[in-house]
Design a protein around this motif. Structure first.
Motif, PDB file in Angstrom:
ATOM      1  N   TYR A  39       0.850  -1.188   0.000  1.00 27.96           N
ATOM      2  CA  TYR A  39       0.000   0.000   0.000  1.00 27.96           C
ATOM      3  C   TYR A  39       0.890   1.244   0.000  1.00 27.96           C
ATOM      4  N   VAL A  40       0.643   2.153  -0.958  1.00 28.09           N
ATOM      5  CA  VAL A  40       1.540   3.297  -1.167  1.00 28.09           C
ATOM      6  C   VAL A  40       0.791   4.631  -1.098  1.00 28.09           C
ATOM      7  N   ASN A  41      -0.304   4.689  -0.326  1.00 27.90           N
ATOM      8  CA  ASN A  41      -1.041   5.936  -0.157  1.00 27.90           C
ATOM      9  C   ASN A  41      -1.425   6.505  -1.524  1.00 27.90           C
ATOM     10  N   TYR A  42      -1.052   7.761  -1.849  1.00 30.35           N
ATOM     11  CA  TYR A  42      -1.397   8.380  -3.132  1.00 30.35           C
ATOM     12  C   TYR A  42      -0.356   8.137  -4.222  1.00 30.35           C
ATOM     13  N   GLY A  43       0.684   7.416  -3.912  1.00 29.15           N
ATOM     14  CA  GLY A  43       1.677   7.091  -4.926  1.00 29.15           C
ATOM     15  C   GLY A  43       2.570   8.245  -5.321  1.00 29.15           C
ATOM     16  N   ARG A  44       2.704   9.238  -4.446  1.00 28.02           N
ATOM     17  CA  ARG A  44       3.585  10.370  -4.710  1.00 28.02           C
ATOM     18  C   ARG A  44       5.040   9.990  -4.416  1.00 28.02           C
ATOM     19  N   ARG A  67      -4.284   4.835  -3.808  1.00 24.18           N
ATOM     20  CA  ARG A  67      -5.593   5.473  -3.873  1.00 24.18           C
ATOM     21  C   ARG A  67      -5.536   6.724  -4.744  1.00 24.18           C
ATOM     22  N   TYR A  68      -6.625   6.957  -5.486  1.00 24.65           N
ATOM     23  CA  TYR A  68      -6.727   8.143  -6.333  1.00 24.65           C
ATOM     24  C   TYR A  68      -6.680   9.417  -5.489  1.00 24.65           C
ATOM     25  N   GLY A  69      -6.134  10.466  -6.080  1.00 25.96           N
ATOM     26  CA  GLY A  69      -6.125  11.771  -5.441  1.00 25.96           C
ATOM     27  C   GLY A  69      -4.734  12.369  -5.411  1.00 25.96           C
ATOM     28  N   GLU A  70      -4.669  13.680  -5.271  1.00 28.38           N
ATOM     29  CA  GLU A  70      -3.435  14.443  -5.087  1.00 28.38           C
ATOM     30  C   GLU A  70      -2.607  14.596  -6.364  1.00 28.38           C
ATOM     31  N   GLY A 100       3.533  -3.651 -11.231  1.00 27.51           N
ATOM     32  CA  GLY A 100       2.150  -3.382 -11.607  1.00 27.51           C
ATOM     33  C   GLY A 100       1.511  -2.427 -10.613  1.00 27.51           C
ATOM     34  N   VAL A 101       0.399  -1.819 -11.034  1.00 32.54           N
ATOM     35  CA  VAL A 101      -0.268  -0.813 -10.201  1.00 32.54           C
ATOM     36  C   VAL A 101      -1.769  -1.059 -10.206  1.00 32.54           C
ATOM     37  N   VAL A 102      -2.364  -1.048  -9.016  1.00 32.19           N
ATOM     38  CA  VAL A 102      -3.816  -1.093  -8.871  1.00 32.19           C
ATOM     39  C   VAL A 102      -4.229   0.196  -8.182  1.00 32.19           C
ATOM     40  N   VAL A 103      -5.102   0.973  -8.830  1.00 36.79           N
ATOM     41  CA  VAL A 103      -5.510   2.279  -8.310  1.00 36.79           C
ATOM     42  C   VAL A 103      -6.982   2.195  -7.912  1.00 36.79           C
ATOM     43  N   ASP A 151     -11.951   9.737   0.327  1.00 34.67           N
ATOM     44  CA  ASP A 151     -11.776  10.785  -0.661  1.00 34.67           C
ATOM     45  C   ASP A 151     -13.017  11.004  -1.526  1.00 34.67           C
ATOM     46  N   TYR A 152     -13.766   9.951  -1.808  1.00 36.26           N
ATOM     47  CA  TYR A 152     -14.866  10.053  -2.765  1.00 36.26           C
ATOM     48  C   TYR A 152     -16.198   9.494  -2.258  1.00 36.26           C
ATOM     49  N   GLY A 153     -16.183   8.738  -1.162  1.00 33.31           N
ATOM     50  CA  GLY A 153     -17.402   8.077  -0.725  1.00 33.31           C
ATOM     51  C   GLY A 153     -18.127   8.733   0.416  1.00 33.31           C
TER      52      GLY A 153
END
Length: 568
Positions: free
Chosen positions: A153-158, A180-183, A200-203, A209-211
């Motif tokens: 798990y890499v948070n927002y992937g920044r 997770r999407y965002g930022e 590989g990446v799963v977003v 953030d959205y729900g």
């Protein structure tokens, strides 16, 4: 030329005097300015805009599909019904579509070991007859292939998120990362993962953030939030225009295709991803998160208070991701309407909005398209009353913006020299309406025009004051943002040919973004039930255009430009 500190105040004073003189020049502008926002001209605008939006969003209309070509025909016929000379300009560009995708999670440490294959489908709610036409969820220009590895798990992937994992002693090399999407832009999410060594990446779309956190938020269609099965799709391409024709237009003759880069050359450009990826829902993302062990993630990496604790891994959950896409050359259609200027026909004021959507596109982009058609309707009525603008007004409905600003960029590339010498300004609306609150970004010489236009239109959510009055009390500093990055179709005008530009909207970010739930029903229930914000957006858009098209002297004010240069 070097501008000294002494010269700046003198230049500012001269510019200010010129602005005062030109602003007071009499013209027919004042007559038609008042008429443009008069009750007689905007009567029934709400129902007209609602009808346009309903028609445009009836079916999913991804770029390059027949449904989007049908939507182009609708825009063209609407322009012509308002007596605006119009044409459809086509380009043949490289687009991608999904063929197959799969995602399996294995938990080898459970007893017995468990494995689940996700269906990757968004839930269809009752009363949506065209939901089965929505494309399977995917990332445009995603790399075809298979990725297998422990999940991290890499948070927002920044970049800073990967730095945090490194400090925690977590190695992502050879893993499949969950982000997770965002930022940041989703293309940067995949690029950062590749640079960090992931395969590989799963977003996923996090509920926080959205729900809408809280047990009472059930998700659309019961409320405005993204439902648990909702998936945000979108492009990974970080360039602008057709990836195979960078810098030149994708024009094909009847006998031959245009010159194009090879697939290898496109990959070498660095604008497309080099590892596979998939977008998934909150429900699927939450299930994967529960399979991750290791250290507890930092507090700012956690989800809603009622969510399970997020850990970073690696594993023990094990992901097997496979994606196969097709890349094809398809036709796209820009729809162009022209109102020729009476005195300076070779000077252009350009209004633009894109039409293509990942699914139904009620907010993104067809709230803007409906507003564009409303502006066209009012201009058509002004023409019938004897008005002709001083300068030429061009209304542009772009295609394939979602893939990477393709329709607008190809048009700019084809007409670069003419536009660079003749275009006065470009006025963009994309996600025109998603909720309350006016927002604008611009190049500095158009700041004052925006302020003046918003002073002439009542706030649709508080008719006791103007939009400007609401805007200045609710906005954070600065009031008007700047047009950086490539977020919408203003980019080729600002960045390629240096044209003064504006981008306006009501609302901002909204939870069902780029999902199949961005539809007419969502707009009618949550985005703009009475379509008053759409009418206001059209009014501001048209008023700025009228000033630029009809004033004897171009009403640019360079004071804010000079002030920013002095402060920088």
């Amino acid at each position: 030329m070097i501008i000294t500190t002494l010269m700046i105040p003198i230049c500012l004073y001269i510019i200010y005097l010129l602005f005062i003189i030109t602003s007071s020049s009499p013209s027919s502008y004042s007559i038609y300015h008042s008429l443009f926002t008069s009750t007689s001209l905007i009567t029934n605008s709400n129902s007209t805009i609602s009808h346009h939006l309903y028609t445009l969003t009836r079916r999913p209309h991804v770029a390059g599909t027949q449904a989007n070509a049908d939507a182009a025909s609708y825009v063209f016929s609407t322009f012509t019904s308002y007596s605006l000379p119009s044409r459809i300009t086509s380009y043949h560009v490289s687009l991608t579509y999904p063929i197959s995708r799969s995602l399996t999670l294995t938990h080898p440490q459970s007893d017995p070991p468990t494995s689940i294959t996700f269906d990757l489908n968004q839930k269809i709610y009752s009363g949506d007859p065209y939901a089965n036409e929505v494309l399977p969820t995917f990332h445009a220009y995603a790399k075809s292939g298979t990725a297998v590895g422990k999940v991290v798990y890499v948070n927002y992937g920044r970049v800073e998120d990967y730095d945090t994992l490194k400090q925690m002693g977590v190695n992502v090399s050879g893993t499949v990362v969950l982000v997770r999407y965002g930022e940041i832009f989703r293309g940067d999410i995949v690029r950062n993962a590749h640079l960090a060594g992931a395969v590989g990446v799963v977003v996923y779309t996090d509920k926080k953030d959205y729900g809408g956190c809280g047990s009472k938020n059930k998700g659309y269609p019961d409320d405005r939030w993204m439902p648990s099965s909702g998936v945000q799709v979108g492009t990974l391409y970080s360039g602008a225009g057709d990836p195979t024709t960078p810098g030149w237009a994708s024009i094909s003759s009847s006998n031959a295709d245009c010159e194009r880069l090879s697939d290898d050359e496109v990959e070498q450009s660095g604008d497309v991803p080099l590892i596979p990826s998939l977008p998934i829902s909150w429900a699927d993302g939450d299930f994967i998160l529960r399979s991750i062990g290791g250290q507890v993630a930092n507090a700012d990496w956690q989800g809603c208070p009622d969510s399970s604790v997020y850990r970073v891994g690696p594993g023990p959950g094990f992901l097997n991701l496979t994606y196969t896409g097709s890349q094809v050359i398809n036709a796209i259609q820009n729809v162009i309407a022209v109102i020729e200027g009476a005195i300076e026909p070779d000077r252009f004021v350009i209004l633009g909005n894109h039409r293509d959507a990942w699914t139904f596109g009620a907010v993104d982009p067809n709230s803007g398209t409906a507003a564009l058609l409303e502006v066209a309707r009012r201009f058509g009525k002004l023409k019938r009353k004897g008005w002709r603008p001083r300068r030429t007004i061009i209304l542009c409905n772009w295609d394939a913006e979602e893939y990477g600003l393709i329709g607008s960029t190809e048009w700019v590339e084809e007409n670069r020299e003419m536009l660079a010498s003749r275009a006065v300004a470009y006025l963009n609306v994309d996600c025109g309406v998603s909720g309350p609150g006016f927002h604008a970004s611009a190049t500095p010489q158009l700041d004052e025009l925006l302020k003046q236009a918003t002073q002439q239109v009542r706030d649709p959510d508080n008719i006791s004051q103007t939009i400007y009055e609401s805007w200045i009390t609710s906005s954070e500093s600065p009031l008007i943002g700047r047009l950086g990055g490539g977020g919408s179709d203003y980019a080729p005008f600002v960045q390629h040919i240096g044209i003064p530009s504006v981008d306006i909207l009501f609302g901002g970010g909204y939870p069902v973004y780029h999902s199949m739930y961005d539809d007419f029903v969502w707009m009618k229930k949550f985005g703009d039930p009475m379509f008053h914000r759409h009418v206001a957006a059209a009014s501001i858009w048209g008023l700025v255009a009228l000033q630029l098209a009809d004033k004897e002297f171009l009403p640019f004010n360079y004071l804010s430009y000079a002030n920013e240069l002095q402060e920088s």
